[in-house]
Design a protein around this motif. Structure first.
Motif, PDB file in Angstrom:
ATOM      1  N   VAL A  38     -17.384  13.518  31.893  1.00  0.00           N
ATOM      2  CA  VAL A  38     -18.467  14.448  32.205  1.00  0.00           C
ATOM      3  C   VAL A  38     -19.551  14.361  31.134  1.00  0.00           C
ATOM      4  N   PRO A  39     -20.794  14.053  31.531  1.00  0.00           N
ATOM      5  CA  PRO A  39     -21.887  14.016  30.551  1.00  0.00           C
ATOM      6  C   PRO A  39     -22.158  15.410  29.994  1.00  0.00           C
ATOM      7  N   GLY A  40     -22.542  15.468  28.725  1.00  0.00           N
ATOM      8  CA  GLY A  40     -22.776  16.745  28.090  1.00  0.00           C
ATOM      9  C   GLY A  40     -24.007  17.469  28.580  1.00  0.00           C
ATOM     10  N   ASP A  41     -24.897  16.769  29.277  1.00  0.00           N
ATOM     11  CA  ASP A  41     -26.127  17.396  29.754  1.00  0.00           C
ATOM     12  C   ASP A  41     -26.084  17.713  31.247  1.00  0.00           C
ATOM     13  N   HIS A  77     -21.196  14.645  23.682  1.00  0.00           N
ATOM     14  CA  HIS A  77     -22.088  14.069  24.692  1.00  0.00           C
ATOM     15  C   HIS A  77     -21.306  13.599  25.916  1.00  0.00           C
ATOM     16  N   TRP A  78     -19.999  13.332  25.713  1.00  0.00           N
ATOM     17  CA  TRP A  78     -19.102  12.946  26.803  1.00  0.00           C
ATOM     18  C   TRP A  78     -17.803  13.722  26.658  1.00  0.00           C
ATOM     19  N   VAL A  95     -20.842  11.665  20.661  1.00  0.00           N
ATOM     20  CA  VAL A  95     -19.537  12.244  20.339  1.00  0.00           C
ATOM     21  C   VAL A  95     -18.733  12.408  21.626  1.00  0.00           C
ATOM     22  N   SER A  96     -17.443  12.115  21.535  1.00  0.00           N
ATOM     23  CA  SER A  96     -16.535  12.243  22.675  1.00  0.00           C
ATOM     24  C   SER A  96     -15.508  13.329  22.413  1.00  0.00           C
ATOM     25  N   ALA A  97     -15.150  14.062  23.476  1.00  0.00           N
ATOM     26  CA  ALA A  97     -14.144  15.124  23.374  1.00  0.00           C
ATOM     27  C   ALA A  97     -13.191  15.039  24.555  1.00  0.00           C
ATOM     28  N   LEU A  98     -12.023  15.647  24.393  1.00  0.00           N
ATOM     29  CA  LEU A  98     -11.030  15.751  25.456  1.00  0.00           C
ATOM     30  C   LEU A  98     -10.922  17.204  25.870  1.00  0.00           C
ATOM     31  N   ALA A  99     -11.036  17.469  27.164  1.00  0.00           N
ATOM     32  CA  ALA A  99     -11.018  18.848  27.656  1.00  0.00           C
ATOM     33  C   ALA A  99      -9.885  19.023  28.668  1.00  0.00           C
TER      34      ALA A  99
END
Length: 379
Positions: A187-190, A166-167, A122-126
């Motif tokens: 940025v990786p989620g982990d 996850h990203w 899953v990708s998100a914008l921050a």
């Protein structure tokens, strides 16, 4: 009613998305609303039928299309489920990935895009921060170069898919104050030092939303998207597409609420006659459909102009404001027609009514949109 730009190929694709929505989403949407998130399996199913990759490069697992109307068809048909949270979360890659596609290196694209477009990640914008949302040029999250890494510190909030991502495409300050000192990072989620807190919301219940905390997060330097201090362009290029998509969502959800109210009015009897035979209700329905048709026409016009290579910023701001205000009006009238039934959970109009305000706030608050449109028009 088909848009003036719709071809047989568009209509065939629309039918495919409509069938997927009816079979895979509608029966489960209430459970997902209660759970507060979508299952990752839905992303994989949507990818399998070609929904997630629409408009993205084929080289990275996307589905290239002859024009940019296909993503609008996806939104319009997903709206039949009556959940804006579904669209926001399932399609969060639509705002998380474009900066990477436009500015990222080939190596970064190959690292991020295939898994997201296949629904495995899953990708998100921050972008938005606790100190401000629309004032992007004054964001406070910062990143400093340290060898072959950047070290991120700061926080983001109201991040769609933020708990599951996850990203994350993250904006951070790497230079001086103002828009010229902002960079974008994948940025990786982990990554160590990343914290997440879930936010409880009035609407968009099935869309997980988070506040993100970056505490000395060491992000590899090759996760920089484009050039250092040149991220503001990527953010601004994202906004036009996001506002068009938000307007499309408003139009689609308004149509969903209208359809439910119309069906109820035809079935519900009061004092021996269906509601639809009462003038006051019939006039409400006509007014609702008139408002929807007006904004849909505006949406189709601007989508066409964008397809021709224009960037009608002022008009897109006005479209977003007009469409979201229309949704508030139509959703309110739908609940009124439905009466007590429209006040109960499980009713699509009830859910849509709760979700109306987020569309007039997200992607640029209506007040900001008016000010931006005025500046673009030289007022």
């Amino acid at each position: 009613m088909s848009a003036f730009w719709e071809t047989d190929e568009h209509r065939a694709f629309r039918e495919q998305v409509r069938r997927f929505t009816a079979e895979q989403i509608v029966p489960q949407i209430d459970a997902w609303e209660a759970d507060g998130e979508l299952p990752l399996s839905l992303h994989e199913q949507a990818a399998d039928v070609g929904l997630l990759g629409v408009g993205f490069p084929e080289a990275y697992g996307g589905l290239e299309t002859p024009d940019s109307f296909y993503p609008l068809i996806v939104i319009d048909e997903l709206c039949r489920a009556g959940s804006g949270g579904l669209i926001a979360s399932l399609l969060s890659l639509g705002i998380g990935l474009p900066p990477i596609v436009a500015l990222g290196s080939d190596a970064l694209k190959r690292r991020v895009l295939p898994d997201v477009l296949a629904g495995r990640k899953v990708s998100a914008l921050a972008i938005t921060e606790p100190s401000g949302g629309s004032d992007v040029a004054n964001l406070k999250t910062h990143a400093r170069r340290d060898g072959d890494h950047y070290v991120l510190n700061g926080s983001k909030t109201f991040i769609t898919s933020g708990m599951r991502a996850h990203w994350m495409t993250v904006a951070a300050r790497t230079g001086d104050a103002g828009m010229q000192g902002i960079s974008l990072f994948a940025v990786p989620g982990d990554v160590p030092g990343l914290g997440r807190t879930s936010l409880d919301k009035m609407g968009w219940r099935c869309s997980d939303t988070a506040t993100l905390y970056f505490e000395d997060c060491r992000v590899p330097a090759d996760c920089l998207i484009g050039q250092e201090n040149a991220g503001f362009l990527g953010i601004m290029r994202n906004f036009n597409g996001e506002r068009l998509a938000l307007a499309a969502q408003a139009v689609g959800l308004a149509q969903c609420a209208y359809d439910e109210a119309l069906d109820w009015a035809r079935q519900r009897e009061t004092f021996g006659r269906p509601l639809s035979q009462r003038q006051v209700i019939r006039h409400k329905l006509v007014d609702m459909l008139t408002a929807i048709a007006s904004q849909r026409a505006h949406l189709n016009e601007l989508a066409w102009r964008c397809e021709q290579g224009e960037a009608p910023i002022a008009e897109l701001c006005m479209l977003k404001n007009g469409a979201t205000a229309m949704l508030e009006q139509v959703a309110g009238e739908a609940v009124q027609i439905l009466g007590g039934a429209g006040y109960l959970r499980g009713c699509r109009s009830e859910r849509i009514f709760r979700e109306t305000k987020v569309l007039s706030i997200g992607g640029g608050a209506s007040e900001v949109m008016k000010d931006l449109a005025a500046r673009q028009l030289g007022l």
